[in-house]
Write a protein that holds these residues in place. Structure first.
Motif, PDB file in Angstrom:
ATOM      1  N   GLU A   8       0.834  -1.206   0.000  1.00  0.00           N
ATOM      2  CA  GLU A   8       0.000   0.000   0.000  1.00  0.00           C
ATOM      3  C   GLU A   8       0.868   1.256   0.000  1.00  0.00           C
ATOM      4  N   ILE A   9       1.919   1.267   0.831  1.00  0.00           N
ATOM      5  CA  ILE A   9       2.824   2.414   0.896  1.00  0.00           C
ATOM      6  C   ILE A   9       3.516   2.617  -0.443  1.00  0.00           C
ATOM      7  N   LEU A  10       3.924   1.526  -1.070  1.00  0.00           N
ATOM      8  CA  LEU A  10       4.625   1.602  -2.356  1.00  0.00           C
ATOM      9  C   LEU A  10       3.720   2.216  -3.428  1.00  0.00           C
ATOM     10  N   LEU A  11       2.511   1.730  -3.536  1.00  0.00           N
ATOM     11  CA  LEU A  11       1.607   2.236  -4.573  1.00  0.00           C
ATOM     12  C   LEU A  11       1.225   3.694  -4.328  1.00  0.00           C
ATOM     13  N   ARG A  12       0.995   4.031  -3.076  1.00  0.00           N
ATOM     14  CA  ARG A  12       0.662   5.416  -2.749  1.00  0.00           C
ATOM     15  C   ARG A  12       1.859   6.338  -2.998  1.00  0.00           C
ATOM     16  N   GLY A  13       3.056   5.848  -2.645  1.00  0.00           N
ATOM     17  CA  GLY A  13       4.257   6.643  -2.861  1.00  0.00           C
ATOM     18  C   GLY A  13       4.549   6.849  -4.335  1.00  0.00           C
ATOM     19  N   ASP A  14       4.354   5.811  -5.136  1.00  0.00           N
ATOM     20  CA  ASP A  14       4.566   5.926  -6.581  1.00  0.00           C
ATOM     21  C   ASP A  14       3.633   6.979  -7.164  1.00  0.00           C
ATOM     22  N   SER A  15       2.397   7.007  -6.718  1.00  0.00           N
ATOM     23  CA  SER A  15       1.437   8.007  -7.202  1.00  0.00           C
ATOM     24  C   SER A  15       1.871   9.413  -6.797  1.00  0.00           C
ATOM     25  N   PHE A  16       2.363   9.564  -5.581  1.00  0.00           N
ATOM     26  CA  PHE A  16       2.835  10.871  -5.108  1.00  0.00           C
ATOM     27  C   PHE A  16       4.012  11.353  -5.956  1.00  0.00           C
ATOM     28  N   ILE A  17       4.959  10.468  -6.232  1.00  0.00           N
ATOM     29  CA  ILE A  17       6.118  10.828  -7.052  1.00  0.00           C
ATOM     30  C   ILE A  17       5.673  11.285  -8.434  1.00  0.00           C
ATOM     31  N   ARG A  18       4.798  10.512  -9.063  1.00  0.00           N
ATOM     32  CA  ARG A  18       4.358  10.835 -10.428  1.00  0.00           C
ATOM     33  C   ARG A  18       3.528  12.109 -10.479  1.00  0.00           C
ATOM     34  N   SER A  19       2.915  12.485  -9.348  1.00  0.00           N
ATOM     35  CA  SER A  19       2.101  13.710  -9.324  1.00  0.00           C
ATOM     36  C   SER A  19       2.952  14.957  -9.535  1.00  0.00           C
TER      37      SER A  19
END
Length: 224
Positions: A8-19
């Motif tokens: 969950e942390i990985l997927l949420r973090g990836d979305s934050f980075i791409r934002s």
């Protein structure tokens, strides 16, 4: 940490980075099976996802999200030629502490790439390498020297950066929001080049309650 929490942390973090418009390299999205077939280089150079709670089980308070994009080898540093550099993209959550530590070899630029304010607590190193709780600390902030008292706070707004040389003790966290952090450094070896003030580990122990979405660098010895 439970694998389900890591996923969950990985997927949420990836979305934050791409934002922020940062484009991750293709190998960021390799499945565990794909990495098993091609992962020798990534394992050797410790490249990939890295989510740590420093073994303390309270990621929201004490933790860091990292992805190592590129990295040389310690042998490169010893020879003084070859790939002498590394690059990371990281997330420090609001009020999430990356605890006080120093590096023996690594010099690094820490860059606020966006989000909140990045706050660093700084100490100089004493002659024996321990924390000097009296001496002021001078560091370059975008090329201009800044001096803070021992334990002083350096605050970096988006776009600002600081250069930390080996031996400078530092802790950091986000203020006013989560922070996207860039790191450009000499070769990075998280297995041997972190000295923490607290008695903690660098990597997390993972409880396997579900299949990993993507492997962490700390998974490589087991999986690859």
């Amino acid at each position: 940490m439970k694998r389900s929490d890591v996923n969950e942390i990985l997927l949420r973090g990836d979305s934050f980075i791409r934002s922020f418009g940062y484009v991750m390299p293709p190998f960021a999205y390799f499945s565990p099976e794909k990495l098993q077939s091609v992962g020798g280089l990534y394992k050797e150079r410790q490249m990939g996802w890295d989510i740590t709670d420093y073994g303390q089980g309270k990621f929201d308070e004490l933790g860091l999200f990292l992805f190592t994009v590129r990295n040389g080898l310690n042998d490169d540093l010893k020879s003084g030629k070859g790939m002498l550099y590394a690059e990371k993209i990281m997330i420090s959550r609001e009020k999430q502490l990356s605890p006080m530590h120093r590096h023996f070899l690594k010099a690094e630029d820490i860059i606020n790439r966006g989000g909140g304010t990045l706050v660093l607590e700084l100490f100089a190193g004493a002659e024996d390498g321990s924390i000097d709780r009296n001496a002021p600390v001078s560091v370059p902030v975008d090329g201009i020297m800044r001096t803070v008292d021992a334990g002083g706070l350096l605050k970096l707004e988006p776009g600002e950066s600081v250069t930390l040389m080996p031996g400078v003790w530092h802790a950091f966290w986000g203020e006013g929001g989560d922070v996207l952090i860039g790191e450009v450094s000499t070769v990075n070896d998280d297995r041997t080049d972190n000295d923490f003030e607290m008695k903690i580990g660098r990597f997390s122990s993972i409880e396997e309650d579900e299949k990993p979405v993507h492997l962490l660098v700390s998974d490589y010895d087991k999986w690859l």
